[in-house]
Structure formats: C-alpha cells, structure tokens
Design an enzyme around this catalytic site. Sequence first.
Site, PDB file in Angstrom:
ATOM      1  N   SER A  71      -1.173   0.480  -6.524  1.00 38.46           N
ATOM      2  CA  SER A  71      -0.137   1.267  -6.938  1.00 38.46           C
ATOM      3  C   SER A  71      -0.674   2.238  -8.105  1.00 38.46           C
ATOM      4  O   SER A  71      -1.516   3.076  -7.477  1.00 38.46           O
ATOM      5  CB  SER A  71       0.874   0.293  -7.738  1.00 38.46           C
ATOM      6  OG  SER A  71       2.200   1.036  -7.859  1.00 38.46           O
ATOM      7  N   ASP A  82       6.943   0.906   2.644  1.00 41.77           N
ATOM      8  CA  ASP A  82       6.855   0.984   0.985  1.00 41.77           C
ATOM      9  C   ASP A  82       7.932   1.910   0.751  1.00 41.77           C
ATOM     10  O   ASP A  82       7.743   3.087   1.079  1.00 41.77           O
ATOM     11  CB  ASP A  82       5.568   1.492   0.677  1.00 41.77           C
ATOM     12  CG  ASP A  82       5.271   1.259  -0.673  1.00 41.77           C
ATOM     13  OD1 ASP A  82       6.026   1.219  -1.538  1.00 41.77           O
ATOM     14  OD2 ASP A  82       3.940   1.248  -0.991  1.00 41.77           O
ATOM     15  N   HIS A 114       5.346  -2.381  -0.667  1.00 48.11           N
ATOM     16  CA  HIS A 114       4.545  -2.057  -1.637  1.00 48.11           C
ATOM     17  C   HIS A 114       3.688  -3.175  -2.186  1.00 48.11           C
ATOM     18  O   HIS A 114       3.783  -4.029  -2.959  1.00 48.11           O
ATOM     19  CB  HIS A 114       5.334  -1.474  -2.875  1.00 48.11           C
ATOM     20  CG  HIS A 114       4.628  -1.093  -4.052  1.00 48.11           C
ATOM     21  ND1 HIS A 114       3.870   0.062  -3.854  1.00 48.11           N
ATOM     22  CD2 HIS A 114       4.427  -1.224  -5.289  1.00 48.11           C
ATOM     23  CE1 HIS A 114       3.284   0.733  -4.963  1.00 48.11           C
ATOM     24  NE2 HIS A 114       3.665  -0.237  -6.008  1.00 48.11           N
TER      25      HIS A 114
END
Length: 632
Positions: free
Chosen positions: A484, A572, A604
């Site tokens: 991320s 995602d 994600h």
Amino acid sequence: MAFAAGQIGVEHFFADPAFAHPVISPDGLRIAYLAPALGRRNVWVRGVDEDHSDAMCATGDSRRGITSFFWADDSRWLLYLQDTDGNEDWHLFRVDLTAPEQPATDLTPLPAGSRVFGVDSLTSWPGHVLVSMNLRPTAIDLFRVDVATGETALHHEQTDPNEIVLLDTNGTPAFSTRMAEDGTLEIFAIDGDRGSRRLLRRLGGAEYPVGVQPQMVTPDGQGLLIGAYQDSDDLRLLRIDRHTGEEAVIAAVEGHSLDILGTMAPTVLPPTVFTSRRTGEVIAARFVDDRPRIEVLDECFAEVYAELSKLSDGVLGTLSSDLSEQRWVATFIHDRDPAVTWLYDHATGESRLLFRPYPQLDPSSLSPVTPIRLKARDGLPLRGFLTLPVGEDAQAPPLVLLVHGGPWQHDTWGYNPQVQFLASRGYAVLQVNFRGSTGYGRRHTVAAIGEFAGAMHTDLIDACDWAVSEGIADPRRIGIMGGSYGGYAALIGAAITPDYFAAAVDYVGISDLANFLRTLPPFTRPYNMNSWFRYVGDPDDPASAAEMTKRSPISMIDQITIPLLVAQGANDARVVQAESDNIVVPLRERGIPVEYLLASDEGHGFDNPENQIRLHRAIESHFAENLSNGKA
C-alpha cells in the site's frame, strides 16, 4: 514438527493459523474461533471444556477466508462479515448454531458498490444489531437488523456527509462529530427529540489524519470518550461531558500516545480500549511504547489483569469475557510466540492453555524483535524495530527495509510473518516509523505534511544509514519492500535513490497519487480531508494535481533501473489494478526486469493462503537473486 532457522518452509509462515481470534459466548459456555476448513478460515464453535476435536465448524466458506465474526446477544446466533474476492463490499451473514447444516443467511443483501461498515450491539432492542451501511451510495446510514428474521429498518439517516452521529445505549442520538470546511473537527451534543446540535469542542484537523479515534458514548449516555491531544504532544483518552463540555483525562501516559491502530480494524487488531461486557465501561487502554503498554482503569479488572499477566511474558492482545465476567479468553502479543490463547476462570482462579495459532513454529527458531531509536537528518526522533537472523555471525548481512502501509499507521513490537520469514532467510529486517506514522505524537505525525517523496523518504534512508553505521547491514545489499503506502515508498526508493537499493518489492502500492485519490469510492472523500488532501493534495485542483504528479513514481519511471517485483489484487477497491499496470508495462518496454504477480481473486492485499505462499516464494527468489552480491 518445528524447523530450524533457515529451514522453515514458506507455507509454515503464510498458511492460515490453526486457531485465531477466539471469543467467548455471552453465556460463557462456548468459544468461537477461526480455524481452517475447506481450505479457508472458517468459524468453529466448541464448549469451554472441549478441544478442537469436539468442535463444530459453523461456517462453510470455501471461496474466501472469514476474518470478522461476532456473537449475537443470544448465543444461538453467530454473525460474520464477508466480501467477494477482496472487493470490500462487505455483507453481514448469520449462522444458526442449532442448525449448522443450513447455509448462512445474508442479512444485508446489498447491491454492488454498497457495503457494511460496522456492526454494533443494541441493548435497547434485544435480538437486534445496529448495522452501518450505504444503501445510498454516498451516505452511510444506520439500520436495525433483526438477527432471527433478517427484518431491516432504518434507524438513523445521515443527512450531512461530513457528520458522524453517535448513539447512546438506548439507540438515541447523543453526540455528533462534524468536519468543518477548513478541516476542523467539531463535536456536538444532540439534544431532545428535535435533534438540535450544541457545540462542545473544536479540534485541529491535520493532527487527526484518520479522524478522532476512538469515539465512544459512555454507558450512561452523558459523556463522550475520544482520543485527543489537548495541550500535549501525546494522544490521551478524554471524556467530554454532554452538558457542560468539560474535559476529564481518563488515561494518559507522559511521553506516550494512545494506540489507535485497533480502531482501524475492530475485531482483528488488538483494541485501543478494553470495555466491560457487563457494564460497557472502559476498563483498560493501550498506549504505544517499545512494547505495547496497557493502562488498567478499573479496580475489578485490575485483579483479573494481574492474573492474566502471569500467563505470558508477552502483552495482552485481545480479550473477551462472558456476561458475568468470570470466564475470560485472552490472547497475547509476542514477537516469537504470537497470539497464544488462554482461558481464565476468575471464580476459581484456574487457567488453561487453549491453543497456539502456529504450532508448527518453534519460538526458539525465530528472531527477537528489538526496538531501536535514531534521529532523522533534521533532528526528528525516529523509532522502529530491528530483527536480525538467528545465529548470524558478525559479518553484516543483507538488509530488507520493510515499510508499513497507511501511511497513518505504525509498526509495533510483535510477531510479523514477513519479518520472521525474511530473517529466517538470512536478512536483517528494518522497520522504521517515519514521519507521518501515528502513535508517536502530534509533532511526528504532522511533520509529514507536504513530505511525500520528500522527508518521508529520507527518513527511510536515514534509518538504513544508521544500520550501516552500526555495522548491522551491508550497504551494497539493501532491498526495500512494502504494501500500500509501503509499496509507494518502495517505488519512490527505486526511483529517487536507485543507487541505494539493490532490489524493490511493490505490493499493492500507489504509483499515481492523483489517480489513486480519483478512483477511491465516492463515500471516502469526507474522510480524506485531513489525510490525503491535507498531506498530499486535492486531485480536483489543477495546481495540486500537478504537484502530486511530481511526487508520484509514475512521473519518475525513467529513473527506475533496479529489479522490481510487483504484486496486485485484481479486485482492489483502494489501489486499483491500473496503479500496478502503469508501472509494469513501461518498465518492461525499457527492459527493466519486472516480475508481476496479479491475483484475480484478491483485493487490497493477498488473503488466500495459496496466494500468500506464491507471493513470498517470489519475494524469496527476488531477494536471493538480487541481494546476494548487491550493488557494485
């Protein structure tokens, strides 16, 4: 069978735990927990005096593992959340434990794009739960759901997208928090049947990038508990009086902040505050320290906590009790023996080990996680953690800089499978809470404003320089890896300092800051005002968007020359697949070695164990090939 360091199989780190997230039932007779079934994490239920061989598998999900589940107020019912292949469109499902052969019932049959955001008890409505969800795409409303029948009724409608309404135990609006146009957070008391708002307090915005956390109405409805700084650099737990607006400090530790990580993933991460199941009162709070620090706030719980503390040399992680608060189930945070679970009976003083989540791992074969302190080049104090390979000789090993996500989160002491996996392969692992990380005070967080691809990056370099100067790491063999925001940091490291790192791993990372913000779901915009918009910029403003592009890896792609591994979930909803595609394609066109793992059944981050194992086998090969000799 336990494996020696360096011989532990990838699957032993990244397969689903044998047991996880135990919660005792309200009547104290059963324990629900996660364990493998059908190749996925499912919910199992067993009597408190039984073992796993006696347990009943209560759910039958074979597509994706379950993470969050809850007991209803009637122990007949078990509730859990599930999405589809990581798309985060969460639904609430019900299981009837008296008829486990029946399929789970979807209590929230929502249209695509809508999701459940939270589930709370509703004591004034027995047999019901309060569910927050966005049947209207940009509004998160509160609904009463009858657990037995599935009947759903609107309980409170959101009329202002910038406002969060907080209910008392009767389900009546008691407080609200609202974000003003300048980002200031305003706290109101809600009075009477007409719902008039009365301003109690204003709080600065940028120092609360993930909002004011926690926000809890006291059981009597007369106070609001929040995490706030007041005149301190440290986050404290405060009570605001509903009538007078006066503030009282409930818990504070000089030099340490309230740990709000648990508010970001309730039921998954260790909680920020522990509450009494019987009274609803806060009984303890968690603070950030080299090891997490528990402050006990209740005299009765102090007796229980003293006995629980004898069960482990770790730190209390998750905790649940029956309604009588005689039977307690506790897990403990530990760097090498994680989430060991105990049952403690306060009436008898007896305790019993229930399970170890990772029985295949021998704690003695894992590496201690050591807190570290250093200073950034501008003098800002930095904290972090260093993990060295077990049995490593004096020669400086290759180092992997593992960058946390968020960025408004922080690394903590405890077990991290990625850390232990890398250490078992002979790497030193460095985690640093760079500026912008939460948990280390107001000054540390706001120092990140305008510093994406700036001082947030040089903090990471400064930490690696410290490791080299201490003889901990070989400067020719440093890799960078993260997920991320950590994936963004890995790409920035590869672009801005390509001569510093020998290899990089970008895991669901951001490559284009403006595109990232434009593709977030529309209901997220109010929650980004004091985080992404304040720290990075508003993509709808042309000047701001241009500056964001300058700080994006996509604009520096010609500077990336080191080998790269990219991993992305096709579903995602936060960092869309294009963020990875747009990095991989042009790098491959330039002949830069890029391995790309795209999982069609993930969002994600990879959740399914076969994808986790595939990813980390690729990481193992990537670093083995590129960190063995390092940069020339």
